[in-house]
Write a protein that holds these residues in place. Structure first.
Motif, PDB file in Angstrom:
ATOM      1  N   LYS A  78       0.831  -1.187   0.000  1.00 58.32           N
ATOM      2  CA  LYS A  78       0.000   0.000   0.000  1.00 58.32           C
ATOM      3  C   LYS A  78       0.874   1.250   0.000  1.00 58.32           C
ATOM      4  CE  LYS A  78      -3.969  -1.859   2.582  1.00 58.32           C
ATOM      5  NZ  LYS A  78      -4.795  -1.698   3.810  1.00 58.32           N
ATOM      6  N   ILE A  79       0.432   2.251  -0.724  1.00 57.36           N
ATOM      7  CA  ILE A  79       1.108   3.547  -0.678  1.00 57.36           C
ATOM      8  C   ILE A  79       0.704   4.240   0.618  1.00 57.36           C
ATOM      9  CG2 ILE A  79       1.282   5.812  -1.744  1.00 57.36           C
ATOM     10  CD1 ILE A  79       0.906   4.479  -4.439  1.00 57.36           C
ATOM     11  N   ILE A  80       1.687   4.728   1.351  1.00 61.01           N
ATOM     12  CA  ILE A  80       1.444   5.331   2.659  1.00 61.01           C
ATOM     13  C   ILE A  80       1.735   6.817   2.587  1.00 61.01           C
ATOM     14  CG2 ILE A  80       2.129   5.340   5.077  1.00 61.01           C
ATOM     15  CD1 ILE A  80       2.896   2.427   4.819  1.00 61.01           C
ATOM     16  N   ASP A  81       0.713   7.637   2.872  1.00 58.68           N
ATOM     17  CA  ASP A  81       0.890   9.079   2.960  1.00 58.68           C
ATOM     18  C   ASP A  81       1.267   9.438   4.395  1.00 58.68           C
ATOM     19  OD1 ASP A  81       0.272   9.711   0.274  1.00 58.68           O
ATOM     20  OD2 ASP A  81      -1.865   9.522   0.695  1.00 58.68           O
ATOM     21  N   THR A  82       2.250  10.286   4.538  1.00 62.09           N
ATOM     22  CA  THR A  82       2.736  10.659   5.870  1.00 62.09           C
ATOM     23  C   THR A  82       2.495  12.152   6.118  1.00 62.09           C
ATOM     24  OG1 THR A  82       4.977  11.156   5.074  1.00 62.09           O
ATOM     25  CG2 THR A  82       4.510   8.889   5.715  1.00 62.09           C
ATOM     26  N   PRO A  88      -1.977  -9.567   5.589  1.00 64.59           N
ATOM     27  CA  PRO A  88      -2.248  -9.286   4.180  1.00 64.59           C
ATOM     28  C   PRO A  88      -0.949  -8.981   3.435  1.00 64.59           C
ATOM     29  CG  PRO A  88      -3.793  -8.113   5.590  1.00 64.59           C
ATOM     30  CD  PRO A  88      -2.747  -8.689   6.501  1.00 64.59           C
ATOM     31  N   HIS A  89      -0.845  -9.420   2.196  1.00 56.91           N
ATOM     32  CA  HIS A  89       0.404  -9.286   1.452  1.00 56.91           C
ATOM     33  C   HIS A  89       0.751  -7.837   1.131  1.00 56.91           C
ATOM     34  CE1 HIS A  89       0.300 -13.736  -0.069  1.00 56.91           C
ATOM     35  NE2 HIS A  89       0.216 -13.611   1.233  1.00 56.91           N
ATOM     36  N   ASP A  90      -0.260  -6.948   1.140  1.00 53.11           N
ATOM     37  CA  ASP A  90       0.023  -5.556   0.793  1.00 53.11           C
ATOM     38  C   ASP A  90       0.342  -4.692   2.007  1.00 53.11           C
ATOM     39  OD1 ASP A  90      -2.491  -5.616   1.883  1.00 53.11           O
ATOM     40  OD2 ASP A  90      -3.433  -4.348   0.357  1.00 53.11           O
ATOM     41  N   ILE A  91       0.481  -5.321   3.169  1.00 56.52           N
ATOM     42  CA  ILE A  91       0.832  -4.590   4.392  1.00 56.52           C
ATOM     43  C   ILE A  91       2.350  -4.478   4.518  1.00 56.52           C
ATOM     44  CG2 ILE A  91       0.878  -4.757   6.909  1.00 56.52           C
ATOM     45  CD1 ILE A  91      -1.747  -3.772   6.031  1.00 56.52           C
ATOM     46  N   LEU A  92       2.842  -3.276   4.766  1.00 54.86           N
ATOM     47  CA  LEU A  92       4.271  -3.043   4.964  1.00 54.86           C
ATOM     48  C   LEU A  92       4.691  -3.609   6.327  1.00 54.86           C
ATOM     49  CD1 LEU A  92       6.639  -1.290   3.576  1.00 54.86           C
ATOM     50  CD2 LEU A  92       6.105   0.373   5.355  1.00 54.86           C
ATOM     51  N   THR A  93       5.757  -4.395   6.347  1.00 53.60           N
ATOM     52  CA  THR A  93       6.234  -4.977   7.606  1.00 53.60           C
ATOM     53  C   THR A  93       7.535  -4.318   8.028  1.00 53.60           C
ATOM     54  OG1 THR A  93       7.325  -6.760   6.361  1.00 53.60           O
ATOM     55  CG2 THR A  93       5.124  -7.197   7.219  1.00 53.60           C
ATOM     56  N   ILE A  94       7.577  -3.877   9.284  1.00 52.69           N
ATOM     57  CA  ILE A  94       8.761  -3.261   9.868  1.00 52.69           C
ATOM     58  C   ILE A  94       9.183  -4.121  11.052  1.00 52.69           C
ATOM     59  CG2 ILE A  94       9.727  -1.187  10.937  1.00 52.69           C
ATOM     60  CD1 ILE A  94       7.633   0.459   9.505  1.00 52.69           C
TER      61      ILE A  94
END
Length: 458
Positions: free
Chosen positions: A26-30, A96-102
């Motif tokens: 997913k594109i994440i707006d900050t 979910p595969h579109d989740i960014l993992t940190i």
């Protein structure tokens, strides 16, 4: 390849707009927040609810949650294959595969460890007790689990009071050495940065001159192009980031106690937050209720609370939504009276609905923050917010779900227990029977019914 674009430039220590993009995610707006997990899941939310009922673009996970069997045995997370082109970390946690993992070494907020860090290892707390993870072992774990972003190890002392100057000197040296070790493990055979993971170098919560040698190392050509972002543990540490690297994204693993503190850290230039107080409010039975910018109408003489205590009896027949302006699943399908009933009955659905709602409130809050920054009205809106709302969340009037788990380990002698005593209640009852406060254990059913204890069996 991770790409971070600054949409609205800002000087040092000022709010800014950005966009974080990674192929397949997913594109994440900050500014924004990501999910704070416990053993790989956002508390109270199953993976399907996380995907369907929230808008989270990423999650933070801690390695110490998964390696209780190491080094005596191989932890299950290291035996998980990659499924459908997902990383082993994503597959193991069912994300979910579109989740960014940190991925980081420690939870946030972490439990202070009894044993100090060493020159080569960081102390952690697993479900079987305190231990240490070597910098090379951490780097190998990162390489194996393939998170999207890896947080570098930081030599930080939690709740240790005054730190000596000699100890502070070690913090910068150790952090620099551990960062170089992680970078070496995440390079391919040609010495170039591989596709996964991207490294966020830590900035220590100490004065700039005390970590100047470590920070100057980040400007070397062999490290400069290997760092994809920064992690801070105190927002004021952002001032220590070199101007040449100021365009990189910034993740805060701080512990803000409410939205007012979030606004302060946003004003200093933080891009991504973990926001632990969401889970704290949910566990306490509090439905968050605030918006940014705040309503323009006058709010009487006293500031408005930041949330609604679902335990209060005044909500027993209240059919209004948890928050008037919220359009989350919980507010569209349920009301305060239902939540009050669930809390009173200790039904786990209460905390599921609260978690969904509270994440939506933070989504709306950060969306309002981004619009405010875009319109150059952030400082005015921030001042209005601080005037309209109370500075911190109120204490709850009820008891949340049973607090358990190694992350709630007692931290000192004499610390009160997190849960009320359960063992020995029958002994207390027998004493009351002997004193005549309660009917005798030999009383017949009618006597017990008159005393309201028809279901008690001794």
């Amino acid at each position: 390849m991770l790409a971070f674009t600054i949409l609205k430039a800002a000087t040092a220590a000022a709010p800014r707009l950005g966009r974080l993009a990674l192929p397949g995610k997913k594109i994440i707006d900050t500014p924004c927040f990501i999910g704070n997990t416990s053993r790989g899941v956002v508390p109270h939310l199953s993976p399907d609810n996380l995907h369907a009922k929230t808008s989270l673009g990423g999650v933070y996970l801690a390695l110490e949650d998964f390696i209780e069997k190491s080094p005596e045995a191989v932890p299950p997370i290291f035996q998980t294959p990659s499924l459908n082109n997902a990383s082993p970390l994503t597959s193991y946690c069912g994300l979910p595969h579109d989740i960014l993992t940190i991925l980081g070494a420690r939870r946030t907020p972490p439990v202070p460890c009894a044993k100090a860090n060493t020159n080569t290892a960081v102390s952690i707390l697993t479900s079987v007790g305190f231990r240490q993870v070597d910098a090379t072992d951490y780097a190998a774990a990162v390489q194996r689990l393939k998170p999207d972003i890896a947080v570098g190890l930081a030599d930080i002392m939690y709740d240790k009071g005054q730190i000596s100057s000699k100890r502070i000197d070690k913090m910068g040296d150790r952090t620099g050495a551990w960062t170089r070790t992680l970078i070496q493990y995440c390079q391919d055979d040609d010495g170039e940065k591989g596709s996964l993971p991207h490294i966020f170098a830590p900035i220590l919560p100490i004065e700039s001159q005390l970590q100047s040698y470590y920070i100057n190392q980040l400007l070397d050509d062999d490290l400069k192009h290997q760092v994809s972002g920064f992690t801070v543990y105190d927002a004021e540490s952002l001032l220590h980031i070199p101007q040449e690297l100021s365009a990189l994204p910034r993740l805060a693993l701080s512990e803000p106690n409410g939205p007012t503190k979030l606004l302060l850290e946003i004003s200093l230039g933080v891009d991504i937050f973990t926001v632990p107080f969401i889970g704290t409010a949910t566990d306490a039975g509090i439905a968050l209720d605030f918006e940014f910018p705040p309503p323009s109408q006058v709010n009487g003489n006293s500031p408005k609370p930041l949330g609604t205590d679902g335990w209060l009896d005044e909500h027993a027949a209240d059919t209004s939504p948890l928050a008037p302006s919220c359009e989350c699943y919980s507010c569209r399908n349920h009301h305060r009276a239902f939540l009050h009933h669930l809390l009173s009955a200790r039904e786990m659905l209460a905390w599921v609905l609260l978690q969904i709602h509270n994440h939506r409130i933070l989504d709306q809050f950060f969306a309002g923050v981004r619009k405010s920054i875009a319109k150059d009205t952030f400082e005015e809106d921030k001042a209005a917010f601080e005037k309209y709302y109370e500075p911190e969340l109120r204490d709850t009037t009820g008891q949340g779900p049973r607090v358990r788990g190694y992350q709630f380990k007692s931290e000192g002698r004499g610390e009160p227990k997190k849960n009320p005593k359960a063992y020995g209640r029958l002994d207390d009852a027998r004493e009351k029977f002997a004193e005549g406060v309660l009917p005798s254990p030999n009383a017949d059913a009618e006597d017990l019914e008159r005393a309201g204890m028809g279901s008690v069996v001794l």
